[in-house]
Design a protein around this motif. Structure first.
Motif, PDB file in Angstrom:
ATOM      1  N   THR A 163      19.875  52.183  42.117  1.00 56.00           N
ATOM      2  CA  THR A 163      21.171  52.351  41.457  1.00 56.00           C
ATOM      3  C   THR A 163      22.299  52.319  42.474  1.00 56.00           C
ATOM      4  O   THR A 163      23.297  51.604  42.299  1.00 56.00           O
ATOM      5  CB  THR A 163      21.211  53.668  40.666  1.00 56.00           C
ATOM      6  OG1 THR A 163      20.202  53.643  39.651  1.00 56.00           O
ATOM      7  CG2 THR A 163      22.577  53.875  40.016  1.00 56.00           C
ATOM      8  N   GLU A 164      22.152  53.088  43.546  1.00 57.46           N
ATOM      9  CA  GLU A 164      23.205  53.145  44.555  1.00 57.46           C
ATOM     10  C   GLU A 164      23.373  51.808  45.272  1.00 57.46           C
ATOM     11  O   GLU A 164      24.487  51.460  45.693  1.00 57.46           O
ATOM     12  CB  GLU A 164      22.908  54.254  45.562  1.00 57.46           C
ATOM     13  CG  GLU A 164      23.022  55.654  44.981  1.00 57.46           C
ATOM     14  CD  GLU A 164      22.796  56.763  45.994  1.00 57.46           C
ATOM     15  OE1 GLU A 164      23.085  57.928  45.662  1.00 57.46           O
ATOM     16  OE2 GLU A 164      22.326  56.471  47.115  1.00 57.46           O
ATOM     17  N   LYS A 165      22.285  51.044  45.411  1.00 51.52           N
ATOM     18  CA  LYS A 165      22.339  49.776  46.139  1.00 51.52           C
ATOM     19  C   LYS A 165      22.846  48.611  45.302  1.00 51.52           C
ATOM     20  O   LYS A 165      23.614  47.769  45.783  1.00 51.52           O
ATOM     21  CB  LYS A 165      20.945  49.426  46.677  1.00 51.52           C
ATOM     22  CG  LYS A 165      20.716  49.753  48.129  1.00 51.52           C
ATOM     23  CD  LYS A 165      19.409  49.134  48.597  1.00 51.52           C
ATOM     24  CE  LYS A 165      19.315  49.239  50.110  1.00 51.52           C
ATOM     25  NZ  LYS A 165      18.048  48.651  50.620  1.00 51.52           N
ATOM     26  N   THR A 168      26.283  48.845  40.451  1.00 50.50           N
ATOM     27  CA  THR A 168      27.575  49.487  40.692  1.00 50.50           C
ATOM     28  C   THR A 168      28.554  49.355  39.524  1.00 50.50           C
ATOM     29  O   THR A 168      29.562  50.046  39.491  1.00 50.50           O
ATOM     30  CB  THR A 168      28.226  48.898  41.955  1.00 50.50           C
ATOM     31  OG1 THR A 168      28.350  47.479  41.798  1.00 50.50           O
ATOM     32  CG2 THR A 168      27.363  49.183  43.184  1.00 50.50           C
ATOM     33  N   SER A 169      28.285  48.448  38.587  1.00 46.72           N
ATOM     34  CA  SER A 169      29.183  48.268  37.442  1.00 46.72           C
ATOM     35  C   SER A 169      28.758  49.163  36.282  1.00 46.72           C
ATOM     36  O   SER A 169      27.629  49.656  36.232  1.00 46.72           O
ATOM     37  CB  SER A 169      29.172  46.808  36.981  1.00 46.72           C
ATOM     38  OG  SER A 169      29.535  45.940  38.039  1.00 46.72           O
ATOM     39  N   ASP A 170      29.659  49.373  35.350  1.00 51.47           N
ATOM     40  CA  ASP A 170      29.368  50.190  34.170  1.00 51.47           C
ATOM     41  C   ASP A 170      29.836  49.459  32.913  1.00 51.47           C
ATOM     42  O   ASP A 170      31.040  49.391  32.653  1.00 51.47           O
ATOM     43  CB  ASP A 170      30.081  51.539  34.289  1.00 51.47           C
ATOM     44  CG  ASP A 170      29.771  52.457  33.112  1.00 51.47           C
ATOM     45  OD1 ASP A 170      28.672  52.316  32.534  1.00 51.47           O
ATOM     46  OD2 ASP A 170      30.625  53.312  32.782  1.00 51.47           O
ATOM     47  N   PRO A 172      25.899  47.894  33.983  1.00 51.42           N
ATOM     48  CA  PRO A 172      25.537  46.958  35.047  1.00 51.42           C
ATOM     49  C   PRO A 172      25.743  45.506  34.617  1.00 51.42           C
ATOM     50  O   PRO A 172      25.442  45.137  33.480  1.00 51.42           O
ATOM     51  CB  PRO A 172      24.054  47.255  35.287  1.00 51.42           C
ATOM     52  CG  PRO A 172      23.864  48.648  34.820  1.00 51.42           C
ATOM     53  CD  PRO A 172      24.788  48.807  33.641  1.00 51.42           C
ATOM     54  N   GLU A 176      23.583  41.949  38.502  1.00 45.71           N
ATOM     55  CA  GLU A 176      23.086  43.151  39.176  1.00 45.71           C
ATOM     56  C   GLU A 176      21.687  43.508  38.676  1.00 45.71           C
ATOM     57  O   GLU A 176      20.802  43.879  39.467  1.00 45.71           O
ATOM     58  CB  GLU A 176      24.040  44.320  38.928  1.00 45.71           C
ATOM     59  CG  GLU A 176      25.402  44.161  39.580  1.00 45.71           C
ATOM     60  CD  GLU A 176      26.362  45.281  39.209  1.00 45.71           C
ATOM     61  OE1 GLU A 176      27.453  45.323  39.802  1.00 45.71           O
ATOM     62  OE2 GLU A 176      26.027  46.106  38.322  1.00 45.71           O
ATOM     63  N   ASP A 266      23.132  58.137  34.796  1.00 44.11           N
ATOM     64  CA  ASP A 266      23.582  57.152  35.777  1.00 44.11           C
ATOM     65  C   ASP A 266      22.444  56.439  36.503  1.00 44.11           C
ATOM     66  O   ASP A 266      22.663  55.390  37.118  1.00 44.11           O
ATOM     67  CB  ASP A 266      24.510  57.808  36.805  1.00 44.11           C
ATOM     68  CG  ASP A 266      23.846  58.948  37.563  1.00 44.11           C
ATOM     69  OD1 ASP A 266      22.891  59.547  37.021  1.00 44.11           O
ATOM     70  OD2 ASP A 266      24.291  59.260  38.683  1.00 44.11           O
TER      71      ASP A 266
END
Length: 305
Positions: A163-165, A168-170, A172, A176, A266
């Motif tokens: 997730t951190e790598k 990053t979009s919301d 995704p 991604e 998340d």
């Protein structure tokens, strides 16, 4: 004699208290996100240490109430990756009374395999036990029945890490998600090279929060129900459906899915991507969801020692 096991993972901190016959007396889980930012910084964040130590204080009270005589506390992927792990270990020892053991991925996989297969009929194996954590995933293959597994491999893919790598979009972005699944598949190629026996496994057993959450969402459970989750047969079709649903919703909408804890909103898409990629790659039509895992393996080890 009552015994206790604590697992300080990348995403959650969990406690199991059992009697000397390994019958559970109390199971607790708190999302503490010890591994927050570790992949990027190589260090445990002070606030993550504080959150985890606060939960350990709660667990100390539970163990005192249940008159625990012997205990074992482990730390896994986040602590393995962090150069300042001693800051956490010192604070944890101050609260609990013993220092966490830094488990290598191999030991983590073996303990999880022991716990997950204890109730399974060896005749239905060999089993591929997959423990999807926050920072790493352990792949362990064997026949169970109290025998040692044929092999274990720990790889650096976990719901928090991917997730951190990558996500990053919301919600995704499609690219991604594609990149995440592609990276996981590359790691799975490594798993097969290192552990060829994984391709001969007859049954997939899935452990940890990602797998149990997907099972809970699939069943629409309004609240946690271990009896409905433990040994639930999660089909690949259902896992794919849950993944598609969660991955296309923004976090504000995703959190309303029954069965999804707010603290996992998340990272659940990253975890579900790992699960789905595993089921596709190994061509499993079904995953047996297990609530018995490393904690159960630790308790068995303590009781037998």
């Amino acid at each position: 004699m009552n015994v206790a096991a604590i697992d300080c993972g990348t995403n959650s901190t969990r406690l199991l208290v059992a009697d000397d016959r390994c019958h559970p007396l109390e199971r607790l889980m708190r999302i503490t996100r010890l591994g927050q930012g570790v992949d990027a910084t190589g260090r445990l964040a002070p606030e993550a240490i504080d959150r985890t130590v606060a939960v350990l204080g709660e667990y100390r009270g539970v163990m005192d109430r249940l008159h625990v005589d012997r205990m074992r506390m482990t730390a896994t992927s986040a602590a393995r990756d962090a150069e300042n792990r001693d800051d956490f270990f010192t604070a944890a020892r101050r609260v609990i009374g013993i220092e966490p053991e830094l488990l290598a991925g191999d030991a983590e996989g073996r303990l999880a395999f022991r716990g997950a297969t204890a109730e399974l009929d060896p005749a239905t194996g060999p089993f591929l036990v997959v423990d999807i954590g926050g920072g790493s995933t352990e792949f362990t293959v064997g026949r169970g029945g109290g025998t040692d597994p044929d092999g274990v491999l720990s790889v650096d893919i976990g719901c928090v890490r991917v997730t951190e790598k990558f996500l990053t979009s919301d919600p995704p972005a499609p690219e991604e998600l594609s990149q995440t699944v592609s990276v996981v598949r590359d790691h799975l190629e490594d798993v097969v090279r290192e552990l060829p026996a994984t391709k001969d496994a007859a049954r997939l057993v899935g452990l940890a929060g990602t797998v149990t959450t997907v099972a809970a969402v699939e069943q629409g459970l309004p609240e946690y129900d271990r009896d409905r989750i433990h040994h639930f047969a999660l089909t690949r079709e259902a896992a794919e459906d849950v993944f598609r649903t969660l991955a296309t919703e923004p976090a504000a909408q995703r959190r309303h899915n029954p069965g999804l804890e707010p603290e996992r909103v998340d990272v659940i898409v990253g975890g579900a991507a790992i699960l789905v990629a595993i089921m596709r790659f190994f061509e499993f039509d079904e995953c047996l969801v297990s609530e018995a895992d490393i904690l159960d393996g630790l308790v068995m080890w303590i009781a037998a020692d």
